[in-house]
Write a protein that holds these residues in place. Structure first.
Motif, mmCIF file in Angstrom:
data_model
loop_
_atom_site.group_PDB
_atom_site.id
_atom_site.type_symbol
_atom_site.label_atom_id
_atom_site.label_comp_id
_atom_site.label_asym_id
_atom_site.label_seq_id
_atom_site.Cartn_x
_atom_site.Cartn_y
_atom_site.Cartn_z
ATOM 1 N N MET A 82 0.830 -1.188 0.000
ATOM 2 C CA MET A 82 0.000 0.000 0.000
ATOM 3 C C MET A 82 0.877 1.256 0.000
ATOM 4 O O MET A 82 2.079 1.205 0.283
ATOM 5 N N ALA A 83 0.259 2.408 -0.278
ATOM 6 C CA ALA A 83 1.018 3.653 -0.378
ATOM 7 C C ALA A 83 1.580 4.118 0.958
ATOM 8 O O ALA A 83 2.512 4.915 0.987
ATOM 9 N N ASP A 84 1.015 3.607 2.078
ATOM 10 C CA ASP A 84 1.556 3.987 3.386
ATOM 11 C C ASP A 84 2.679 3.067 3.833
ATOM 12 O O ASP A 84 3.157 3.161 4.966
ATOM 13 N N GLY A 85 3.117 2.170 2.939
ATOM 14 C CA GLY A 85 4.214 1.263 3.259
ATOM 15 C C GLY A 85 3.771 -0.042 3.865
ATOM 16 O O GLY A 85 4.545 -0.995 3.917
ATOM 17 N N PHE A 205 10.062 -2.402 20.450
ATOM 18 C CA PHE A 205 11.129 -1.436 20.752
ATOM 19 C C PHE A 205 11.604 -0.742 19.486
ATOM 20 O O PHE A 205 11.697 0.496 19.430
ATOM 21 N N LEU A 206 11.896 -1.521 18.435
ATOM 22 C CA LEU A 206 12.391 -0.938 17.187
ATOM 23 C C LEU A 206 11.320 -0.074 16.527
ATOM 24 O O LEU A 206 11.630 0.960 15.916
ATOM 25 N N ALA A 207 10.052 -0.486 16.628
ATOM 26 C CA ALA A 207 8.974 0.335 16.067
ATOM 27 C C ALA A 207 8.922 1.681 16.774
ATOM 28 O O ALA A 207 8.757 2.742 16.135
ATOM 29 N N GLY A 208 9.079 1.664 18.105
ATOM 30 C CA GLY A 208 9.064 2.910 18.857
ATOM 31 C C GLY A 208 10.219 3.819 18.506
ATOM 32 O O GLY A 208 10.061 5.046 18.385
ATOM 33 N N VAL A 209 11.413 3.228 18.336
ATOM 34 C CA VAL A 209 12.578 4.021 17.959
ATOM 35 C C VAL A 209 12.377 4.656 16.589
ATOM 36 O O VAL A 209 12.683 5.842 16.379
ATOM 37 N N PHE A 210 11.844 3.877 15.642
ATOM 38 C CA PHE A 210 11.635 4.414 14.297
ATOM 39 C C PHE A 210 10.617 5.552 14.321
ATOM 40 O O PHE A 210 10.793 6.578 13.647
ATOM 41 N N ASP A 211 9.546 5.371 15.104
ATOM 42 C CA ASP A 211 8.520 6.408 15.162
ATOM 43 C C ASP A 211 9.050 7.711 15.761
ATOM 44 O O ASP A 211 8.688 8.805 15.324
ATOM 45 N N THR A 212 9.901 7.593 16.778
ATOM 46 C CA THR A 212 10.370 8.798 17.481
ATOM 47 C C THR A 212 11.665 9.361 16.920
ATOM 48 O O THR A 212 11.877 10.575 16.966
ATOM 49 N N ALA A 213 12.535 8.500 16.390
ATOM 50 C CA ALA A 213 13.863 8.988 15.975
ATOM 51 C C ALA A 213 14.377 8.284 14.724
ATOM 52 O O ALA A 213 15.593 8.201 14.515
ATOM 53 N N ALA A 269 6.490 -3.029 12.165
ATOM 54 C CA ALA A 269 5.217 -2.313 12.032
ATOM 55 C C ALA A 269 5.139 -1.021 12.827
ATOM 56 O O ALA A 269 4.295 -0.870 13.714
ATOM 57 N N PRO A 270 5.981 -0.043 12.528
ATOM 58 C CA PRO A 270 5.869 1.247 13.223
ATOM 59 C C PRO A 270 4.593 1.981 12.814
ATOM 60 O O PRO A 270 4.025 1.729 11.741
ATOM 61 N N GLU A 271 4.164 2.914 13.631
ATOM 62 C CA GLU A 271 2.990 3.714 13.304
ATOM 63 C C GLU A 271 3.296 4.708 12.190
ATOM 64 O O GLU A 271 2.430 5.022 11.365
ATOM 65 N N GLU A 272 4.520 5.189 12.146
ATOM 66 C CA GLU A 272 4.921 6.183 11.152
ATOM 67 C C GLU A 272 5.502 5.495 9.920
ATOM 68 O O GLU A 272 6.615 5.801 9.474
ATOM 69 N N ALA A 273 4.741 4.552 9.359
ATOM 70 C CA ALA A 273 5.239 3.799 8.211
ATOM 71 C C ALA A 273 5.483 4.690 6.999
ATOM 72 O O ALA A 273 6.326 4.387 6.151
ATOM 73 N N ARG A 274 4.751 5.802 6.909
ATOM 74 C CA ARG A 274 4.907 6.676 5.741
ATOM 75 C C ARG A 274 6.295 7.298 5.645
ATOM 76 O O ARG A 274 6.673 7.833 4.603
#
Length: 587
Positions: A82-85, A205-213, A269-274
């Motif tokens: 999908m377009a959101d990754g 943990f990795l999803a959280g890191v990707f979303d924040t930093a 599966a981070p929330e900020e996949a875009r």
């Protein structure tokens, strides 16, 4: 095959209450995905509209719709990018969804966002395609995937390009299933290094890191960290999940290119996949095909139409279905119905004979194959043409047949016999020699080589045979080199005449071709706007230039007009300048 036992039944999608003369609607395993609507026609001899530029006044079309074309489909659980990754099962994709497809820029393909224009379900005999990384795709035999040597069908047939063990398909690698968002995952996401209890926690943990930093730019995925403890935790979590990484001043860089970056995205599966936008990334990774296996069963499958004409199915660039808007006069849709809803005039020979017996009939020339092909695959089952040919002969009516279908070989003895009674013109249409281009623009039809062999068989039967080198595609098949090679092959096959015609973009075909051109050869779009922007016919200046270049080639191979045989398929007259019309929409 028990044809009588294959009625379409009460399927509401097949109901045709407004189709005059409908006898029954049938399906058959021999023609997967096609419904034949058998009708008893009241008339089959049709007068050509007066404004038409063709040189004949009458035509007969025993079929409406065409069984030449192929149908594409995939298993409903195939993950689509999908377009959101993120991914979504093909069965759950809906019209209007934004997904990723590809487009060609210069010599390379690139990932771009596109929109789902249509979505439908069918049933097909299933094949399993296994790739080197363990990816398994279940698809219909007509489905096409992009290989390092162009589009290839899942299974063979009609000498068409198809996948075999050892071939390579363009793929980033299969998409992993999304993580289970259980308590451990949530703890890892919310509490960082305090939540690293297991792989679920590491993914969170990795999803959280990707979303924040986390960042993704110019093909580089970075997880930023401000202290050594977090940097070490990131590296260990990545290692446990099978990723390679490099420590940098600002944090950690995930190695491996687009395929690994997508695997990271889908694994954690981070929330900020875009953040992981693929727009413009080149399509350059491929995987080896390990096996293509028929499963021996028919399964529910799905397909979509997209703005780019393709989509990403479990990492593999996948062709979608394209269709032509030529069936709307029967209230069929302008998508797959042309290929999947074929109207068969089962009494065509009987009705034609009755019309030819009328005192008002003057024995004018009748052309077949000018709209739909009378020797499409379905003719092998219905065998309407022998009766039609006999009707023409018995009533002294000259006729011509233009076809792409090799089924005509069956009727050569009959055609040879009746040619002593009436003038018979036979023509074979051949547009291109290149197999890859042929499979892209004319999928599901006999190969150019098979059609050249048909020309040889017609000549061996003692019949003249003209070849329509049509349509000539501006910028693709109109070079001197291509036309020279094609005319040489046609002459070698023994053709008695050859006619070269530029592409004619009638409404419906125009929209299909525009979509195909924008997807496969976008650099040519401005040229086509210039040539066809005011109507269906190529601009007069283009036709004159083409004729000037073709003339010497025709004479070189003995096809000059002074040498043409009298028995030939009528050639279209020079078209009048196209009237003012709405600007052609080429995108």
């Amino acid at each position: 095959m028990r044809w009588d036992g294959q009625r379409a039944g009460n399927d509401p999608q097949q109901a045709l209450p407004g189709l005059d003369g409908l006898v029954r609607s049938v399906r058959s395993p021999e023609f997967q995905g096609i419904t034949f609507h058998e009708v008893r026609a009241r008339s089959v001899l049709n007068r050509v509209p007066g404004q038409s530029v063709v040189p004949f006044s009458w035509t007969v079309n025993p079929y409406r719709g065409c069984s030449h074309s192929c149908v594409y489909c995939l298993s409903g659980d195939t993950p689509i990018l999908m377009a959101d990754g993120r991914t979504k099962p093909l069965s759950a994709v809906r019209v209007g969804d934004e997904i990723y497809g590809t487009e060609t820029r210069g010599a390379r393909r690139h990932y771009v966002r596109t929109t789902v224009l249509a979505h439908w379900r069918t049933r097909k005999p299933a094949y399993r395609v296994e790739l080197a990384d363990g990816t398994r795709l279940v698809a219909g035999g007509d489905h096409r995937f992009l290989s390092d040597r162009g589009w290839k069908h899942v299974s063979g047939g009609e000498n068409r390009p198809h996948l075999t063990a050892g071939a390579r398909v363009m793929s980033t690698g299969g998409f992993p299933a999304p993580p289970e968002r259980n308590e451990a995952y949530v703890r890892g996401y919310l509490h960082g290094t305090d939540g690293l209890l297991d792989d679920h926690g590491r993914k969170g943990f990795l999803a959280g890191v990707f979303d924040t930093a986390g960042t993704y730019a110019e093909g580089t995925l970075r997880l930023h960290a401000t202290d050594p403890e977090t940097t070490e935790a990131i590296c260990l979590a990545l290692k446990h999940l099978g990723f390679s990484a490099a420590i940098e001043d600002s944090g950690v860089r995930v190695l491996g290119g687009l395929g690994e970056h997508l695997r990271f995205l889908h694994t954690v599966a981070p929330e900020e996949a875009r953040k992981l936008a693929l727009d413009g990334a080149p399509v350059d990774a491929s995987l080896e095909v390990r096996a293509v296996t028929s499963l021996g069963v028919e399964l529910p499958m799905f397909d979509i139409t997209t703005g780019t004409g393709d989509f990403i199915a479990d990492g593999v660039v996948s062709h979608n279905c394209f269709a032509r808007n030529t069936h709307t006069y029967l209230d069929f849709d302008s998508g797959a119905d042309f290929d999947s809803q074929v109207v068969v005039k089962v009494n065509a020979a009987e009705v034609l004979a009755s019309q030819l017996r009328r005192p008002s009939w003057r024995g004018e020339h009748v052309a077949m194959g000018t709209n739909t092909d009378p020797y499409q695959r379905a003719e092998g089952r219905y065998q309407l043409m022998p009766g039609i040919i006999r009707a023409f002969a018995e009533h002294g009516t000259p006729f011509s047949i233009l076809t792409k279908g090799t089924t005509l070989s069956r009727d050569l003895p009959l055609l040879s016999s009746v040619s002593a009674e009436v003038d018979v013109g036979l023509g074979v249409s051949i547009a291109v020699l290149d197999r890859e281009l042929h499979s892209s623009v004319e999928p599901g039809t006999p190969s150019p080589q098979a059609r050249l062999e048909l020309v040889r068989r017609i000549r061996d039967a003692g019949l003249p045979c003209g070849v329509m080198i049509a349509p000539v595609l501006p910028g693709l098949t109109d070079s001197d080199e291509h036309l020279d090679a094609l005319l040489a092959a046609v002459a070698d096959a023994g053709a008695t005449s050859a006619t070269v015609l530029a592409l004619h973009l009638r409404p419906g075909a125009r929209e299909w071709y525009a979509q195909w051109l924008a997807r496969e050869f976008p650099a040519l779009v401005p040229r086509y706007r210039k040539i066809y922007g005011r109507g269906s016919y190529a601009h007069a200046s283009y036709r004159r230039t083409l004729a000037a270049r073709v003339g010497p080639l025709l004479r070189r191979y003995g096809f000059g007009r002074e040498d043409e045989a009298s028995h030939r398929v009528p050639e279209p007259r020079e078209a009048e300048p196209a009237p003012r019309a709405e600007q052609m929409r080429l995108l």
